[in-house]
Design a protein around this motif. Sequence first.
Motif, mmCIF file in Angstrom:
data_model
loop_
_atom_site.group_PDB
_atom_site.id
_atom_site.type_symbol
_atom_site.label_atom_id
_atom_site.label_comp_id
_atom_site.label_asym_id
_atom_site.label_seq_id
_atom_site.Cartn_x
_atom_site.Cartn_y
_atom_site.Cartn_z
ATOM 1 N N THR A 44 -11.328 71.067 8.803
ATOM 2 C CA THR A 44 -10.788 71.171 7.608
ATOM 3 C C THR A 44 -9.416 71.687 7.717
ATOM 4 O OG1 THR A 44 -12.758 71.834 6.587
ATOM 5 C CG2 THR A 44 -11.282 72.801 5.441
ATOM 6 N N ALA A 45 -9.292 72.482 8.669
ATOM 7 C CA ALA A 45 -7.925 72.961 8.816
ATOM 8 C C ALA A 45 -6.740 71.822 9.200
ATOM 9 C CB ALA A 45 -7.710 74.081 10.200
ATOM 10 N N LEU A 46 -7.448 71.074 10.255
ATOM 11 C CA LEU A 46 -6.553 69.787 10.777
ATOM 12 C C LEU A 46 -6.288 68.786 9.625
ATOM 13 C CD1 LEU A 46 -5.389 68.199 13.240
ATOM 14 C CD2 LEU A 46 -7.929 67.447 13.714
ATOM 15 N N ASN A 47 -7.397 68.564 8.750
ATOM 16 C CA ASN A 47 -7.307 67.606 7.899
ATOM 17 C C ASN A 47 -6.266 68.231 6.665
ATOM 18 O OD1 ASN A 47 -9.592 65.785 5.808
ATOM 19 N ND2 ASN A 47 -7.405 65.810 5.417
ATOM 20 N N SER A 48 -6.337 69.443 6.621
ATOM 21 C CA SER A 48 -5.203 70.252 5.665
ATOM 22 C C SER A 48 -3.973 70.131 5.957
ATOM 23 C CB SER A 48 -5.663 71.417 5.132
ATOM 24 O OG SER A 48 -7.110 71.721 4.670
ATOM 25 N N ASP A 49 -3.817 70.185 7.261
ATOM 26 C CA ASP A 49 -2.423 70.155 7.924
ATOM 27 C C ASP A 49 -1.926 68.716 7.633
ATOM 28 O OD1 ASP A 49 -0.045 70.005 9.511
ATOM 29 O OD2 ASP A 49 -1.084 71.796 10.770
ATOM 30 N N ILE A 50 -2.650 67.837 8.142
ATOM 31 C CA ILE A 50 -2.141 66.234 8.140
ATOM 32 C C ILE A 50 -1.853 66.066 6.563
ATOM 33 C CG2 ILE A 50 -3.094 63.880 8.020
ATOM 34 C CD1 ILE A 50 -4.654 65.043 10.718
ATOM 35 N N ALA A 51 -2.793 66.588 5.658
ATOM 36 C CA ALA A 51 -2.477 66.140 4.433
ATOM 37 C C ALA A 51 -1.159 66.748 3.924
ATOM 38 C CB ALA A 51 -3.473 66.799 3.344
ATOM 39 N N TYR A 52 -0.759 68.071 4.128
ATOM 40 C CA TYR A 52 0.333 68.799 3.993
ATOM 41 C C TYR A 52 1.577 68.205 4.530
ATOM 42 C CZ TYR A 52 3.965 72.279 3.683
ATOM 43 O OH TYR A 52 5.144 72.894 3.310
ATOM 44 N N ARG A 53 1.443 67.660 5.843
ATOM 45 C CA ARG A 53 2.680 67.026 6.570
ATOM 46 C C ARG A 53 2.921 65.627 5.690
ATOM 47 N NH1 ARG A 53 3.620 68.947 11.750
ATOM 48 N NH2 ARG A 53 2.256 70.310 12.206
ATOM 49 N N ASN A 54 1.997 65.098 5.447
ATOM 50 C CA ASN A 54 2.169 63.537 4.904
ATOM 51 C C ASN A 54 2.298 63.725 3.600
ATOM 52 O OD1 ASN A 54 1.622 61.672 6.871
ATOM 53 N ND2 ASN A 54 0.350 63.081 7.661
ATOM 54 N N ARG A 55 2.177 64.641 2.683
ATOM 55 C CA ARG A 55 2.597 64.620 1.398
ATOM 56 C C ARG A 55 3.924 65.077 1.088
ATOM 57 N NH1 ARG A 55 1.195 69.977 -2.198
ATOM 58 N NH2 ARG A 55 3.163 70.360 -1.161
ATOM 59 N N ARG A 56 4.524 65.917 2.094
ATOM 60 C CA ARG A 56 5.740 66.403 2.025
ATOM 61 C C ARG A 56 6.675 64.959 2.685
ATOM 62 N NH1 ARG A 56 6.589 71.118 5.865
ATOM 63 N NH2 ARG A 56 8.300 70.107 6.289
#
Length: 125
Positions: free
Chosen positions: A110-122
């Motif tokens: 969940t932490a990894l997926n959240s970080d990836i989502a955040y990085r790619n949203r930006r």
Amino acid sequence: MAKPSWQPPAWAFGVVWTPLYASIAWASGRALVRSQGREHCALAASLGVNLALNAAWNVLFFRRRSTAAGVVGTVLLDVSNAELIRRTARADAVAGAVLVPYAAWCAFATALNSDIAYRNRRARR
């Protein structure tokens, strides 16, 4: 796709998931054998929902290529893991304890997926 430096190498996922799935099978089987009546039915339903959510994450993240939907999927899986551990431990404490590494790995995911989502949203802005 932008990924954090702390993401494990691709080969690590198979190395981790294989024993986790074995532990899910062992713990669930042990707890189901030790449960009866409504408790047995509720545990079986909890396990079924959990495994469906586990499989759904792969569809959301990889097939749909939606990091945001993947985050929702992993959060739901984390909630399901807590419920599954609670029900499993009620039937058999050892079986419940065996599921803790699975829940911990899913929380990491969940932490990894959240970080990836955040990085790619930006990155898309």
